[in-house]
Write a protein that holds these residues in place. Structure first.
Motif, PDB file in Angstrom:
ATOM      1  N   ILE A   1       0.809  -1.225   0.000  1.00 43.03           N
ATOM      2  CA  ILE A   1       0.000   0.000   0.000  1.00 43.03           C
ATOM      3  C   ILE A   1       0.840   1.273   0.000  1.00 43.03           C
ATOM      4  CG2 ILE A   1      -1.933  -1.176   1.118  1.00 43.03           C
ATOM      5  CD1 ILE A   1      -1.216   0.290   3.718  1.00 43.03           C
ATOM      6  N   THR A   2       2.161   1.155   0.197  1.00 43.97           N
ATOM      7  CA  THR A   2       3.024   2.341   0.138  1.00 43.97           C
ATOM      8  C   THR A   2       3.509   2.620  -1.278  1.00 43.97           C
ATOM      9  OG1 THR A   2       5.153   1.216   0.494  1.00 43.97           O
ATOM     10  CG2 THR A   2       3.857   1.789   2.460  1.00 43.97           C
ATOM     11  N   ASP A   3       3.114   1.772  -2.228  1.00 45.48           N
ATOM     12  CA  ASP A   3       3.502   1.939  -3.630  1.00 45.48           C
ATOM     13  C   ASP A   3       5.018   1.980  -3.789  1.00 45.48           C
ATOM     14  OD1 ASP A   3       2.989   2.138  -6.350  1.00 45.48           O
ATOM     15  OD2 ASP A   3       2.849   4.328  -6.321  1.00 45.48           O
ATOM     16  N   GLY A   4       5.702   1.104  -3.046  1.00 40.70           N
ATOM     17  CA  GLY A   4       7.141   0.950  -3.197  1.00 40.70           C
ATOM     18  C   GLY A   4       8.001   1.779  -2.266  1.00 40.70           C
ATOM     19  N   GLU A   5       7.392   2.668  -1.486  1.00 38.63           N
ATOM     20  CA  GLU A   5       8.203   3.517  -0.605  1.00 38.63           C
ATOM     21  C   GLU A   5       8.755   2.728   0.584  1.00 38.63           C
ATOM     22  OE1 GLU A   5       8.252   8.115   0.879  1.00 38.63           O
ATOM     23  OE2 GLU A   5       6.307   7.121   0.802  1.00 38.63           O
ATOM     24  N   ILE A   6       8.001   1.755   1.052  1.00 41.89           N
ATOM     25  CA  ILE A   6       8.468   0.873   2.121  1.00 41.89           C
ATOM     26  C   ILE A   6       8.310  -0.567   1.636  1.00 41.89           C
ATOM     27  CG2 ILE A   6       8.159   0.115   4.505  1.00 41.89           C
ATOM     28  CD1 ILE A   6       7.031   2.836   5.181  1.00 41.89           C
ATOM     29  N   GLU A   7       9.386  -1.343   1.736  1.00 45.14           N
ATOM     30  CA  GLU A   7       9.358  -2.721   1.243  1.00 45.14           C
ATOM     31  C   GLU A   7       9.800  -3.681   2.343  1.00 45.14           C
ATOM     32  OE1 GLU A   7      12.006  -3.501  -1.981  1.00 45.14           O
ATOM     33  OE2 GLU A   7      10.986  -5.367  -2.556  1.00 45.14           O
ATOM     34  N   TYR A   8       8.974  -4.695   2.575  1.00 42.00           N
ATOM     35  CA  TYR A   8       9.273  -5.714   3.583  1.00 42.00           C
ATOM     36  C   TYR A   8       9.660  -7.007   2.874  1.00 42.00           C
ATOM     37  CZ  TYR A   8       6.676  -2.415   6.489  1.00 42.00           C
ATOM     38  OH  TYR A   8       6.244  -1.271   7.131  1.00 42.00           O
ATOM     39  N   THR A   9      10.804  -7.558   3.248  1.00 40.96           N
ATOM     40  CA  THR A   9      11.295  -8.779   2.610  1.00 40.96           C
ATOM     41  C   THR A   9      11.822  -9.747   3.668  1.00 40.96           C
ATOM     42  OG1 THR A   9      13.487  -7.779   2.307  1.00 40.96           O
ATOM     43  CG2 THR A   9      11.928  -7.589   0.471  1.00 40.96           C
TER      44      THR A   9
ATOM     45  N   ASN B   1      13.178  -2.090   3.803  1.00 36.79           N
ATOM     46  CA  ASN B   1      14.088  -1.290   2.971  1.00 36.79           C
ATOM     47  C   ASN B   1      15.541  -1.713   3.186  1.00 36.79           C
ATOM     48  OD1 ASN B   1      11.753  -0.030   2.241  1.00 36.79           O
ATOM     49  ND2 ASN B   1      12.374   2.029   2.828  1.00 36.79           N
ATOM     50  N   GLY B   2      15.733  -3.029   3.319  1.00 37.90           N
ATOM     51  CA  GLY B   2      17.069  -3.599   3.445  1.00 37.90           C
ATOM     52  C   GLY B   2      17.627  -3.647   4.851  1.00 37.90           C
ATOM     53  N   ILE B   3      16.908  -3.083   5.831  1.00 37.00           N
ATOM     54  CA  ILE B   3      17.375  -3.051   7.219  1.00 37.00           C
ATOM     55  C   ILE B   3      16.790  -4.240   7.980  1.00 37.00           C
ATOM     56  CG2 ILE B   3      17.436  -1.715   9.359  1.00 37.00           C
ATOM     57  CD1 ILE B   3      16.947   0.800   7.614  1.00 37.00           C
ATOM     58  N   SER B   4      17.634  -5.039   8.599  1.00 34.76           N
ATOM     59  CA  SER B   4      17.172  -6.213   9.343  1.00 34.76           C
ATOM     60  C   SER B   4      16.534  -5.800  10.666  1.00 34.76           C
ATOM     61  CB  SER B   4      18.344  -7.161   9.618  1.00 34.76           C
ATOM     62  OG  SER B   4      18.855  -7.689   8.413  1.00 34.76           O
ATOM     63  N   LYS B   5      15.380  -6.412  10.969  1.00 36.62           N
ATOM     64  CA  LYS B   5      14.681  -6.132  12.217  1.00 36.62           C
ATOM     65  C   LYS B   5      14.010  -7.400  12.726  1.00 36.62           C
ATOM     66  CE  LYS B   5      13.562  -1.220  11.672  1.00 36.62           C
ATOM     67  NZ  LYS B   5      14.238  -0.798  12.914  1.00 36.62           N
ATOM     68  N   LYS B   6      13.663  -7.382  14.010  1.00 35.99           N
ATOM     69  CA  LYS B   6      12.824  -8.437  14.574  1.00 35.99           C
ATOM     70  C   LYS B   6      11.952  -7.813  15.654  1.00 35.99           C
ATOM     71  CE  LYS B   6      16.361 -10.103  17.849  1.00 35.99           C
ATOM     72  NZ  LYS B   6      17.093 -11.302  18.338  1.00 35.99           N
ATOM     73  N   TRP B   7      10.679  -8.185  15.637  1.00 35.69           N
ATOM     74  CA  TRP B   7       9.719  -7.666  16.602  1.00 35.69           C
ATOM     75  C   TRP B   7       9.168  -8.821  17.429  1.00 35.69           C
ATOM     76  CZ3 TRP B   7       6.286  -4.424  12.730  1.00 35.69           C
ATOM     77  CH2 TRP B   7       7.002  -3.286  12.329  1.00 35.69           C
ATOM     78  N   LYS B   8       9.124  -8.614  18.733  1.00 39.43           N
ATOM     79  CA  LYS B   8       8.526  -9.614  19.611  1.00 39.43           C
ATOM     80  C   LYS B   8       7.009  -9.502  19.523  1.00 39.43           C
ATOM     81  CE  LYS B   8       8.767 -11.377  24.370  1.00 39.43           C
ATOM     82  NZ  LYS B   8       9.335 -11.156  25.728  1.00 39.43           N
ATOM     83  N   LEU B   9       6.351 -10.635  19.374  1.00 40.19           N
ATOM     84  CA  LEU B   9       4.898 -10.654  19.284  1.00 40.19           C
ATOM     85  C   LEU B   9       4.306 -11.088  20.626  1.00 40.19           C
ATOM     86  CD1 LEU B   9       4.676 -12.194  15.692  1.00 40.19           C
ATOM     87  CD2 LEU B   9       4.488  -9.786  16.355  1.00 40.19           C
ATOM     88  N   GLN B  10       3.614 -12.201  20.654  1.00 36.50           N
ATOM     89  CA  GLN B  10       3.057 -12.729  21.894  1.00 36.50           C
ATOM     90  C   GLN B  10       3.337 -14.222  21.955  1.00 36.50           C
ATOM     91  OE1 GLN B  10       1.894 -12.005  24.648  1.00 36.50           O
ATOM     92  NE2 GLN B  10       1.261  -9.852  24.598  1.00 36.50           N
TER      93      GLN B  10
ATOM     94  N   TYR C   1       5.996   3.719  13.600  1.00 32.15           N
ATOM     95  CA  TYR C   1       7.310   4.302  13.883  1.00 32.15           C
ATOM     96  C   TYR C   1       8.232   4.292  12.663  1.00 32.15           C
ATOM     97  CZ  TYR C   1       5.688   3.041  18.594  1.00 32.15           C
ATOM     98  OH  TYR C   1       4.949   2.877  19.733  1.00 32.15           O
ATOM     99  N   LEU C   2       7.957   3.431  11.703  1.00 33.62           N
ATOM    100  CA  LEU C   2       8.886   3.235  10.589  1.00 33.62           C
ATOM    101  C   LEU C   2       9.031   4.442   9.656  1.00 33.62           C
ATOM    102  CD1 LEU C   2       8.111  -0.479   9.671  1.00 33.62           C
ATOM    103  CD2 LEU C   2      10.111   0.417  10.886  1.00 33.62           C
ATOM    104  N   PRO C   3       7.963   5.164   9.307  1.00 35.25           N
ATOM    105  CA  PRO C   3       8.147   6.304   8.399  1.00 35.25           C
ATOM    106  C   PRO C   3       9.137   7.347   8.909  1.00 35.25           C
ATOM    107  CG  PRO C   3       5.847   5.678   8.437  1.00 35.25           C
ATOM    108  CD  PRO C   3       6.525   4.872   9.517  1.00 35.25           C
ATOM    109  N   ASP C   4       9.110   7.646  10.205  1.00 35.71           N
ATOM    110  CA  ASP C   4      10.082   8.604  10.747  1.00 35.71           C
ATOM    111  C   ASP C   4      11.494   8.043  10.669  1.00 35.71           C
ATOM    112  OD1 ASP C   4       8.226  10.546  11.296  1.00 35.71           O
ATOM    113  OD2 ASP C   4       7.977  10.005  13.405  1.00 35.71           O
TER     114      ASP C   4
END
Length: 231
Positions: free
Chosen positions: A125-133, A152-161, A176-179
């Motif tokens: 839905i960001t039309d390519g501005e943010i890409e999750y891979t 956008n090429g940056i490695s991350k991990k989020w804790k869920l439940q 938080y990601l757009p900023d």
């Protein structure tokens, strides 16, 4: 923590049409489509007015529900129809009614794969501005789920439940990601008074124009207390 329940899409649609709206002036379905089109919203090939007015019901009920749903859409203009731009159906070749937004409900997460699906759509839905891979779900020794990915090429991990529970803070994290990424757009949030909601993506000027032309009160995803803060 919210216990997972089985997803029944038809029931989701039915409960959605019990919501309230602040709009009072009737606007025809066709006029609403015209306004949405001017804002850049168009349905995918195969999505018809007939489908929108009868989706979720068996054919024997179509005559009755068609009239009722059209009345609801026109009595609560833009609000009801907006949700459908984020809907999906196996009747559509691309599955999604559009790539502009996502109609969702926390109870739609009935398996870890739904987190992955949702994250991919949050990129679309960001039309390519943010890409999750490279998205995957990992369970740790304490039975907590983690979502690993690159944005956008940056490695991350989020804790869920813990396995079997829904982490609604997952949705908050996207705000938080757009900023962090310094993108032009930001994620938006809209609901009509119930538990189902629409996530979209817009620039400051697009957000202002959308609210002015539709009369809706679409917020930024980080506004309000719609989801818990991540811990």
């Amino acid at each position: 923590m919210i216990k997972k329940t089985s997803l029944i899409l038809i029931m989701g649609i039915l409960s959605f049409f019990g919501f309230k709206s602040n709009k009072t002036d009737n606007i025809t379905y066709e006029k609403q489509i015209e306004v949405f089109k001017a804002l850049g919203y168009e349905f995918a090939d195969g999505v018809t007015k007939e489908m929108i007015l009868t989706d979720g019901y068996g054919e024997p009920m179509w005559d009755q529900i068609r009239k009722e749903r059209l009345k609801q859409i026109e009595e609560k203009p833009f609000s009801r129809l907006y949700f459908y731009y984020g809907w999906r159906s196996p009747k559509i070749p691309t599955l999604n009614f559009s790539d502009k937004c996502i109609w969702f409900d926390l109870e739609f997460i009935d398996s870890p794969e739904q987190y992955i699906w949702f994250m991919k759509r949050m990129g679309t839905i960001t039309d390519g501005e943010i890409e999750y891979t490279e998205i995957s779900i990992v369970v740790d020794d304490e039975n907590y789920e983690w979502i690993h990915f690159k944005v956008n090429g940056i490695s991350k991990k989020w804790k869920l439940q813990k396995v079997g529970y829904i982490a609604d803070s997952f949705f908050k994290r996207f705000s938080y990601l757009p900023d962090e990424l310094k993108t032009k757009g930001k994620y938006t949030y809209y609901d009509d008074g119930g538990q189902q909601f629409v996530i979209d993506y817009a620039t400051e000027s697009e957000q202002k124009e959308f609210n002015e032309k539709t009369g809706l009160n679409r917020e930024w995803l980080d506004d309000g207390n719609h989801f818990n803060e991540p811990k």
